[in-house]
Design a protein around this motif. Structure first.
Motif, PDB file in Angstrom:
ATOM      1  N   SER A   1      38.644  45.041  45.947  1.00  0.00           N
ATOM      2  CA  SER A   1      39.404  45.353  44.740  1.00  0.00           C
ATOM      3  C   SER A   1      39.447  44.139  43.812  1.00  0.00           C
ATOM      4  O   SER A   1      39.303  44.272  42.615  1.00  0.00           O
ATOM      5  CB  SER A   1      40.819  45.785  45.117  1.00  0.00           C
ATOM      6  OG  SER A   1      41.597  45.970  43.960  1.00  0.00           O
TER       7      SER A   1
ATOM      8  N   ASP B   1      38.031  43.830  39.946  1.00  0.00           N
ATOM      9  CA  ASP B   1      38.847  43.347  38.830  1.00  0.00           C
ATOM     10  C   ASP B   1      38.149  42.192  38.113  1.00  0.00           C
ATOM     11  O   ASP B   1      38.145  42.127  36.889  1.00  0.00           O
ATOM     12  CB  ASP B   1      40.223  42.883  39.329  1.00  0.00           C
ATOM     13  CG  ASP B   1      41.096  44.058  39.752  1.00  0.00           C
ATOM     14  OD1 ASP B   1      40.765  45.204  39.404  1.00  0.00           O
ATOM     15  OD2 ASP B   1      42.101  43.816  40.435  1.00  0.00           O
ATOM     16  N   GLU B   2      37.569  41.304  38.910  1.00  0.00           N
ATOM     17  CA  GLU B   2      36.857  40.169  38.326  1.00  0.00           C
ATOM     18  C   GLU B   2      35.647  40.651  37.521  1.00  0.00           C
ATOM     19  O   GLU B   2      35.373  40.173  36.422  1.00  0.00           O
ATOM     20  CB  GLU B   2      36.406  39.223  39.438  1.00  0.00           C
ATOM     21  CG  GLU B   2      35.842  37.914  38.937  1.00  0.00           C
ATOM     22  CD  GLU B   2      35.507  36.992  40.083  1.00  0.00           C
ATOM     23  OE1 GLU B   2      34.360  36.516  40.115  1.00  0.00           O
ATOM     24  OE2 GLU B   2      36.385  36.758  40.941  1.00  0.00           O
TER      25      GLU B   2
ATOM     26  N   GLU C   1      36.919  42.145  34.295  1.00  0.00           N
ATOM     27  CA  GLU C   1      37.307  41.068  33.364  1.00  0.00           C
ATOM     28  C   GLU C   1      36.071  40.490  32.684  1.00  0.00           C
ATOM     29  O   GLU C   1      36.065  40.249  31.476  1.00  0.00           O
ATOM     30  CB  GLU C   1      38.062  39.954  34.110  1.00  0.00           C
ATOM     31  CG  GLU C   1      39.466  40.324  34.516  1.00  0.00           C
ATOM     32  CD  GLU C   1      40.373  40.507  33.308  1.00  0.00           C
ATOM     33  OE1 GLU C   1      40.225  39.762  32.321  1.00  0.00           O
ATOM     34  OE2 GLU C   1      41.223  41.411  33.358  1.00  0.00           O
TER      35      GLU C   1
END
Length: 101
Positions: free
Chosen positions: A4, A8-9, A12
């Motif tokens: 997860s 998210d990284e 981004e």
């Protein structure tokens, strides 16, 4: 849990990239807008110069030696127009290459 954080990284990173592309497109739009304004101004100046050219030709018919001067000015103006056209074309091509590349 670990995958997860990776997603998210990754998200981004994609958002930052999208923001950078948007900024680049806005900058390209600004440059193209400025180029259009410059072109409009140059056309206005060209029109004014053509009007003055008629007056100069009338004067040149009465004053010896002025014809040579006018010819030199005309050749320089044509050279300047070619150089300016080349610079504008290069800027547009560079902008397109940057945006699409």
């Amino acid at each position: 849990g670990g995958s997860s954080g990776g997603r998210d990284e990754g998200m981004e990173h994609l958002l930052r990239e999208r923001s950078a592309i948007g900024n680049s497109l806005r900058a390209a739009d600004d440059v193209l807008g400025q180029a259009a304004e410059v072109q409009s101004e140059l056309r206005t100046q060209g029109s004014s110069l053509r009007g003055a050219q008629g007056t100069m030709l009338a004067i040149a018919a009465n004053v010896p030696g002025v014809n040579q001067l006018i010819d030199k000015i005309r050749k320089k103006r044509n050279k300047d127009d070619i150089i300016l056209s080349g610079v504008i074309a290069f800027c547009i091509l560079f902008t397109l290459w940057y945006v699409l590349g």
